[in-house]
Design a protein around this motif. Structure first.
Motif, PDB file in Angstrom:
ATOM      1  N   UNK A 108     -11.185  -8.812  10.611  1.00 33.06           N
ATOM      2  CA  UNK A 108     -10.459  -8.446   9.389  1.00 33.06           C
ATOM      3  C   UNK A 108      -9.872  -7.047   9.519  1.00 33.06           C
ATOM      4  N   UNK A 109     -10.666  -6.131  10.036  1.00 28.55           N
ATOM      5  CA  UNK A 109     -10.204  -4.751  10.180  1.00 28.55           C
ATOM      6  C   UNK A 109      -9.041  -4.664  11.166  1.00 28.55           C
ATOM      7  N   UNK A 110      -9.119  -5.398  12.278  1.00 27.44           N
ATOM      8  CA  UNK A 110      -8.024  -5.419  13.257  1.00 27.44           C
ATOM      9  C   UNK A 110      -6.734  -5.943  12.631  1.00 27.44           C
ATOM     10  N   UNK A 111      -6.859  -7.056  11.935  1.00 29.67           N
ATOM     11  CA  UNK A 111      -5.680  -7.673  11.316  1.00 29.67           C
ATOM     12  C   UNK A 111      -5.055  -6.727  10.306  1.00 29.67           C
ATOM     13  N   UNK A 112      -5.875  -6.132   9.442  1.00 23.73           N
ATOM     14  CA  UNK A 112      -5.332  -5.284   8.389  1.00 23.73           C
ATOM     15  C   UNK A 112      -4.842  -3.938   8.891  1.00 23.73           C
ATOM     16  N   UNK A 113      -5.447  -3.419   9.962  1.00 21.36           N
ATOM     17  CA  UNK A 113      -4.923  -2.191  10.564  1.00 21.36           C
ATOM     18  C   UNK A 113      -3.509  -2.409  11.090  1.00 21.36           C
ATOM     19  N   UNK A 114      -3.234  -3.631  11.517  1.00 19.37           N
ATOM     20  CA  UNK A 114      -1.902  -3.973  11.999  1.00 19.37           C
ATOM     21  C   UNK A 114      -0.963  -4.319  10.836  1.00 19.37           C
ATOM     22  N   UNK A 115      -1.434  -5.138   9.883  1.00 23.28           N
ATOM     23  CA  UNK A 115      -0.556  -5.709   8.859  1.00 23.28           C
ATOM     24  C   UNK A 115      -0.222  -4.767   7.711  1.00 23.28           C
ATOM     25  N   UNK A 117       0.329  -1.433   7.333  1.00 24.57           N
ATOM     26  CA  UNK A 117       1.498  -0.547   7.462  1.00 24.57           C
ATOM     27  C   UNK A 117       2.836  -1.294   7.445  1.00 24.57           C
ATOM     28  N   UNK A 118       2.860  -2.490   8.006  1.00 23.11           N
ATOM     29  CA  UNK A 118       4.083  -3.298   7.992  1.00 23.11           C
ATOM     30  C   UNK A 118       4.408  -3.722   6.567  1.00 23.11           C
ATOM     31  N   UNK A 119       3.392  -4.192   5.829  1.00 19.93           N
ATOM     32  CA  UNK A 119       3.597  -4.603   4.441  1.00 19.93           C
ATOM     33  C   UNK A 119       4.041  -3.421   3.584  1.00 19.93           C
ATOM     34  N   UNK A 122       7.700  -2.723   4.363  1.00 17.20           N
ATOM     35  CA  UNK A 122       8.508  -3.801   3.787  1.00 17.20           C
ATOM     36  C   UNK A 122       8.683  -3.602   2.287  1.00 17.20           C
ATOM     37  N   UNK A 123       7.586  -3.238   1.591  1.00 21.81           N
ATOM     38  CA  UNK A 123       7.647  -3.031   0.143  1.00 21.81           C
ATOM     39  C   UNK A 123       8.538  -1.844  -0.203  1.00 21.81           C
ATOM     40  N   UNK A 124       8.439  -0.769   0.559  1.00 21.11           N
ATOM     41  CA  UNK A 124       9.278   0.401   0.303  1.00 21.11           C
ATOM     42  C   UNK A 124      10.753   0.084   0.562  1.00 21.11           C
ATOM     43  N   UNK A 132       8.370 -10.077   3.509  1.00 26.05           N
ATOM     44  CA  UNK A 132       8.000 -11.096   4.487  1.00 26.05           C
ATOM     45  C   UNK A 132       6.502 -11.101   4.741  1.00 26.05           C
ATOM     46  N   UNK A 133       5.996 -12.258   5.111  1.00 25.80           N
ATOM     47  CA  UNK A 133       4.610 -12.406   5.510  1.00 25.80           C
ATOM     48  C   UNK A 133       4.453 -11.882   6.932  1.00 25.80           C
TER      49      UNK A 133
END
Length: 158
Positions: A108-115, A117-119, A122-124, A132-133
């Motif tokens: 979970x930590x690996x996935x969220x450390x990657x995802x 900042x991208x999210x 994208x929101x900004x 995007x997902x």
């Protein structure tokens, strides 16, 4: 007869072991911690320092050009809660912070450390929850969008 009994007992033992096996994706008790300090309820904090800690229908004076910080509602996902806080200045989203993301295990930590900042970027860029997902982080992306949309709604942004 003895072979059948041994076979039956070994089969039952194997089935018990198989069904009692806990995978790493089940987490340890379903708990998670916050990435940034904050509450689990939606709230709006304006420049005057007042905060409305209701559960989703917060207001910041009713204008779409308000300033302040808005915390979205907690989105309960399959892997744990996701919550987002936005900072609004002159009716624009200037910062997005993940208050909570699933962190029950190393994956979970690996996935969220990657995802995350991208999210956030994208929101900004989108200035909305129409983002995007992130591949490999579908559940977190869905929860992020849900919480982001509740924060945008609470801030009365379009």
């Amino acid at each position: 007869m003895r072979r059948i009994t041994i076979w039956l007992l070994s089969t039952v033992a194997a089935l018990v072991l198989l069904f009692s096996y806990k995978t790493s994706t089940m987490g340890a008790g379903g708990e998670s911690s916050a990435i940034a300090s904050g509450t689990e309820s939606a709230g709006v904090s304006t420049d005057s320092g007042t905060t409305d800690d209701s559960t989703g229908s917060s207001s910041s004076g009713g204008s779409s050009s308000g300033n302040g910080t808005v915390t979205g509602s907690v989105a309960q996902t399959r892997w744990g809660p996701v919550q987002v806080r936005i900072t609004v200045s002159n009716g624009k989203i200037t910062d997005v912070t993940a208050v909570q993301v699933p962190d029950n295990n190393h994956r979970d930590q690996e996935i969220n450390d990657y995802a995350v900042p991208i999210l956030q970027q994208e929101a900004l860029d989108a200035q909305s929850a129409q983002i995007d997902t992130v591949s490999g982080a579908t559940v977190t992306s869905d929860g992020y969008r849900e919480s982001l949309q509740s924060a945008i709604d609470a801030a009365h942004l379009k």
